[in-house]
Design an enzyme around this catalytic site. Structure first.
Site, mmCIF file in Angstrom:
data_model
loop_
_atom_site.group_PDB
_atom_site.id
_atom_site.type_symbol
_atom_site.label_atom_id
_atom_site.label_comp_id
_atom_site.label_asym_id
_atom_site.label_seq_id
_atom_site.Cartn_x
_atom_site.Cartn_y
_atom_site.Cartn_z
ATOM 1 N N GLY A 124 35.823 29.222 50.243
ATOM 2 C CA GLY A 124 36.384 27.888 50.419
ATOM 3 C C GLY A 124 37.887 27.952 50.260
ATOM 4 O O GLY A 124 38.416 28.926 49.696
ATOM 5 N N GLN A 181 46.093 24.467 48.184
ATOM 6 C CA GLN A 181 46.239 25.904 47.891
ATOM 7 C C GLN A 181 47.173 26.594 48.874
ATOM 8 O O GLN A 181 47.593 27.729 48.634
ATOM 9 C CB GLN A 181 44.876 26.605 47.902
ATOM 10 C CG GLN A 181 43.948 26.153 46.779
ATOM 11 C CD GLN A 181 42.637 26.901 46.830
ATOM 12 O OE1 GLN A 181 41.739 26.504 47.577
ATOM 13 N NE2 GLN A 181 42.521 27.976 46.066
ATOM 14 N N CYS A 233 38.525 31.428 41.885
ATOM 15 C CA CYS A 233 39.419 30.599 42.706
ATOM 16 C C CYS A 233 40.526 31.479 43.241
ATOM 17 O O CYS A 233 41.084 32.294 42.507
ATOM 18 C CB CYS A 233 40.010 29.474 41.862
ATOM 19 S SG CYS A 233 41.095 28.373 42.803
ATOM 20 N N LEU A 234 40.837 31.303 44.520
ATOM 21 C CA LEU A 234 41.893 32.115 45.139
ATOM 22 C C LEU A 234 43.258 31.837 44.506
ATOM 23 O O LEU A 234 44.162 32.651 44.634
ATOM 24 C CB LEU A 234 41.942 31.857 46.650
ATOM 25 C CG LEU A 234 40.682 32.296 47.402
ATOM 26 C CD1 LEU A 234 40.750 31.854 48.859
ATOM 27 C CD2 LEU A 234 40.492 33.812 47.300
ATOM 28 N N HIS A 260 34.096 22.139 44.029
ATOM 29 C CA HIS A 260 35.307 22.901 43.700
ATOM 30 C C HIS A 260 36.447 22.526 44.664
ATOM 31 O O HIS A 260 37.588 22.316 44.235
ATOM 32 C CB HIS A 260 34.959 24.391 43.773
ATOM 33 C CG HIS A 260 36.073 25.355 43.543
ATOM 34 N ND1 HIS A 260 36.074 26.261 42.501
ATOM 35 C CD2 HIS A 260 37.223 25.598 44.227
ATOM 36 C CE1 HIS A 260 37.173 27.005 42.559
ATOM 37 N NE2 HIS A 260 37.888 26.618 43.606
ATOM 38 N N GLU A 261 36.125 22.408 45.959
ATOM 39 C CA GLU A 261 37.174 22.075 46.953
ATOM 40 C C GLU A 261 37.637 20.635 46.798
ATOM 41 O O GLU A 261 38.843 20.351 46.878
ATOM 42 C CB GLU A 261 36.685 22.331 48.383
ATOM 43 C CG GLU A 261 36.247 23.750 48.688
ATOM 44 C CD GLU A 261 37.161 24.828 48.144
ATOM 45 O OE1 GLU A 261 38.378 24.588 48.008
ATOM 46 O OE2 GLU A 261 36.659 25.914 47.824
ATOM 47 N N HIS A 298 40.046 20.346 44.047
ATOM 48 C CA HIS A 298 41.407 20.763 44.413
ATOM 49 C C HIS A 298 42.191 19.595 45.011
ATOM 50 O O HIS A 298 43.398 19.460 44.783
ATOM 51 C CB HIS A 298 41.373 21.889 45.459
ATOM 52 C CG HIS A 298 41.271 23.269 44.892
ATOM 53 N ND1 HIS A 298 42.212 23.809 44.042
ATOM 54 C CD2 HIS A 298 40.367 24.252 45.102
ATOM 55 C CE1 HIS A 298 41.873 25.061 43.736
ATOM 56 N NE2 HIS A 298 40.744 25.355 44.363
HETATM 57 O O1 GNR Z 1 35.989 32.116 46.898
HETATM 58 C C1 GNR Z 1 35.614 31.257 46.102
HETATM 59 N N1 GNR Z 1 34.448 31.429 45.439
HETATM 60 C C2 GNR Z 1 33.814 30.427 44.723
HETATM 61 C C3 GNR Z 1 32.749 30.775 43.908
HETATM 62 C C4 GNR Z 1 32.060 29.814 43.185
HETATM 63 C C5 GNR Z 1 32.442 28.497 43.278
HETATM 64 C C6 GNR Z 1 33.513 28.126 44.068
HETATM 65 C C7 GNR Z 1 34.191 29.080 44.790
HETATM 66 S S1 GNR Z 1 35.509 28.592 45.821
HETATM 67 C C8 GNR Z 1 36.456 30.070 45.838
HETATM 68 C C9 GNR Z 1 37.630 29.957 46.811
HETATM 69 C C10 GNR Z 1 38.586 28.886 46.334
HETATM 70 O O2 GNR Z 1 39.422 29.069 45.494
HETATM 71 N N2 GNR Z 1 38.448 27.703 46.851
HETATM 72 O O3 GNR Z 1 39.246 26.701 46.450
HETATM 73 NI NI NI Z 2 39.732 27.226 44.362
#
Ligand code: GNR
Ligand code: NI
Length: 180
Positions: A55, A60, A102-103, A144-145, A148
């Protein structure tokens, strides 16, 4: 035909925590943003696939719009989802805990507890209203997205102790990179 795997699309730099752009609330996409979003989406997909991640939210990549991309990349068939103005329309009372990364916090992982199932409403690339009912990894990723877009990182769901441990390590890694 433009490929979605990033072979011919410039990548965008991913912002690392701590950074004010990751704490800001992104604004909804409106009609006047159509061209911006059309140009942004292929670059976000390319950046996500290259990272690699499942995601990526616009903040980001320093864009304060309510846009995110998701692809769980299960099996070998791509399943890209572009989310414009996504919202959690319903969430289960039942919770689920899974390890998230998270990236914007590369190399850091922690167990995060969230609603196990969510219904998410969003606009697709054509501006059509869509709805996804998700559970498991997809449910966690969508939440999670959307977090953000509200300036929330997965570490904000942890105890202050665990959050500060990860954020301190991030700062230390950044200082080491800067003095290297
Ligand atoms: O790559 C990602 N892996 C992930 C694993 C578990 C729950 C959420 C994620 S999202 C993350 C990429 C990211 O930072 N998205 O904002
Ligand atoms: Ni993230």
């Amino acid at each position: 035909m433009r490929r979605m795997d990033g072979a011919d699309v410039p990548l965008l730099p991913i912002v690392l925590a701590p950074d004010p752009v990751l704490k800001a609330r992104a604004r909804p996409v409106r009609d006047a943003d159509a061209e911006t979003v059309r140009a942004l989406l292929p670059r976000m997909f390319a950046t996500m696939y290259r990272a690699p991640g499942i995601g990526l939210a616009a903040p980001q990549v320093s864009v304060g719009l309510r846009v995110a991309v998701v692809d769980l990349m299960e099996g070998d068939k791509p399943a890209p989802i572009a989310l414009i103005n996504p919202q959690v329309a319903a969430a289960s009372a039942e919770l689920a805990t899974r390890e998230e990364g998270c990236l914007s916090l590369p190399g850091h992982y922690a167990d995060v507890t969230r609603p196990a199932r969510v219904k998410v409403r969003y606009l697709d690339v054509y501006g059509m209203g869509q709805e996804i009912e998700a559970e498991g990894l997809l449910a966690a990723c969508l939440q999670h997205e959307i977090d953000h877009l509200d300036g929330v990182l997965f570490v904000d769901h942890l105890s202050a102790l665990k959050r500060n441990m990860i954020l301190r390590r991030m700062l230390k890694e950044r200082r080491q990179k800067e003095t290297a």
